[in-house]
Design an enzyme around this catalytic site. Structure first.
Site, PDB file in Angstrom:
ATOM      1  N   HIS A  85       0.697  -1.583  -0.197  1.00  0.00           N
ATOM      2  CA  HIS A  85       0.087  -0.440  -0.369  1.00  0.00           C
ATOM      3  C   HIS A  85       0.698   1.217   0.143  1.00  0.00           C
ATOM      4  CE1 HIS A  85      -2.963  -3.424   1.663  1.00  0.00           C
ATOM      5  NE2 HIS A  85      -3.633  -2.682   0.682  1.00  0.00           N
ATOM      6  N   HIS A 122      -5.978  -0.142  -2.993  1.00  0.00           N
ATOM      7  CA  HIS A 122      -6.444   0.546  -3.744  1.00  0.00           C
ATOM      8  C   HIS A 122      -6.753   1.925  -5.207  1.00  0.00           C
ATOM      9  CE1 HIS A 122      -8.620   2.823  -1.531  1.00  0.00           C
ATOM     10  NE2 HIS A 122      -9.554   2.891  -2.244  1.00  0.00           N
ATOM     11  N   GLY A 161     -11.206  -1.516  -8.080  1.00  0.00           N
ATOM     12  CA  GLY A 161     -11.758  -0.739  -8.938  1.00  0.00           C
ATOM     13  C   GLY A 161     -11.730  -0.420 -10.557  1.00  0.00           C
ATOM     14  N   MET A 166     -11.915  -7.981  -8.665  1.00  0.00           N
ATOM     15  CA  MET A 166     -13.330  -9.192  -8.164  1.00  0.00           C
ATOM     16  C   MET A 166     -14.262  -8.824  -9.083  1.00  0.00           C
ATOM     17  SD  MET A 166     -14.151  -9.508  -3.881  1.00  0.00           S
ATOM     18  CE  MET A 166     -12.334  -9.021  -3.515  1.00  0.00           C
ATOM     19  N   SER A 167     -14.384  -7.683  -8.258  1.00  0.00           N
ATOM     20  CA  SER A 167     -16.173  -7.929  -9.040  1.00  0.00           C
ATOM     21  C   SER A 167     -16.821  -7.645 -10.430  1.00  0.00           C
ATOM     22  CB  SER A 167     -16.953  -5.972  -7.947  1.00  0.00           C
ATOM     23  OG  SER A 167     -16.912  -6.014  -7.210  1.00  0.00           O
TER      24      SER A 167
END
Length: 191
Positions: A98, A118, A152, A172-173
């Protein structure tokens, strides 16, 4: 650009293993079995099934003993866990970072790949400011290990990473719940 699918069986609109098989056939480069909510024995049983579907594309997330027992060749670790397990006998050890400091440290200890994020707004980190393209570009330019952006990533955001120096993206999504996941994989791989 390479595509790593990150699993979340709770997001699937169809049976999880069927979706995993379809993602693998759609040419995702790797699949990280994340499923953090499972007990060790449940995760192991699921990983065993996923290994039969994904083969060498499977990356185990954090569960070192499961990966070793099943003979999975790749593992994804948190930054802190990387220091505990960096000497484990895996062909590929990935590290989540990060910051540039973390990326440089993981790289100096020969991480095989780095996942940084992210990058864009995501429901997984709702209310937390994304780090943005400049962040991932700085990491990619300062380490020798392949860098993958996470957070995202979609058909709309992935092109923004085209000249960032990343080796690929983690999604992922869009892959777990989206109806057009094959298109997402195909389009991003062409970037």
């Amino acid at each position: 650009m390479k595509v790593i699918a990150v699993t979340n069986r709770h997001l699937c609109k169809e049976h999880f293993l069927k979706r995993l098989e379809r993602i693998s056939k759609a040419e995702a480069d790797y699949i990280i079995l994340r499923e953090k909510d499972l007990e060790e024995s449940e995760y192991f049983a699921l990983a065993e099934k996923c290994l039969k579907i994904c083969g060498d594309k499977l990356i185990i997330n954090s569960r070192v003993e499961t990966a070793k027992t099943l003979g999975v060749k790749a593992i994804q670790l948190s930054y802190s866990d990387f220091f505990k397990y960096e000497k484990e006998p895996f062909e590929k050890i990935g590290v989540s970072v990060h910051s540039l400091v973390e990326a440089n440290k993981a790289d100096s200890l020969n991480a095989d790949f780095i996942i940084a994020g992210h990058i864009f707004e995501t429901d997984c980190k709702r209310g937390v400011e994304p780090r943005g393209v400049d962040f991932i570009k700085e990491i990619a330019q300062n380490v020798k290990a392949p860098v993958f952006a996470i957070g995202g990533i979609s058909l709309e955001t992935a092109p923004l990473l085209k000249n960032s120096g990343v080796a690929g993206v983690c999604i992922m999504s869009g892959l777990m719940s989206g109806d057009n996941f094959e298109e997402i994989i195909e389009s991003i791989k062409l970037l």
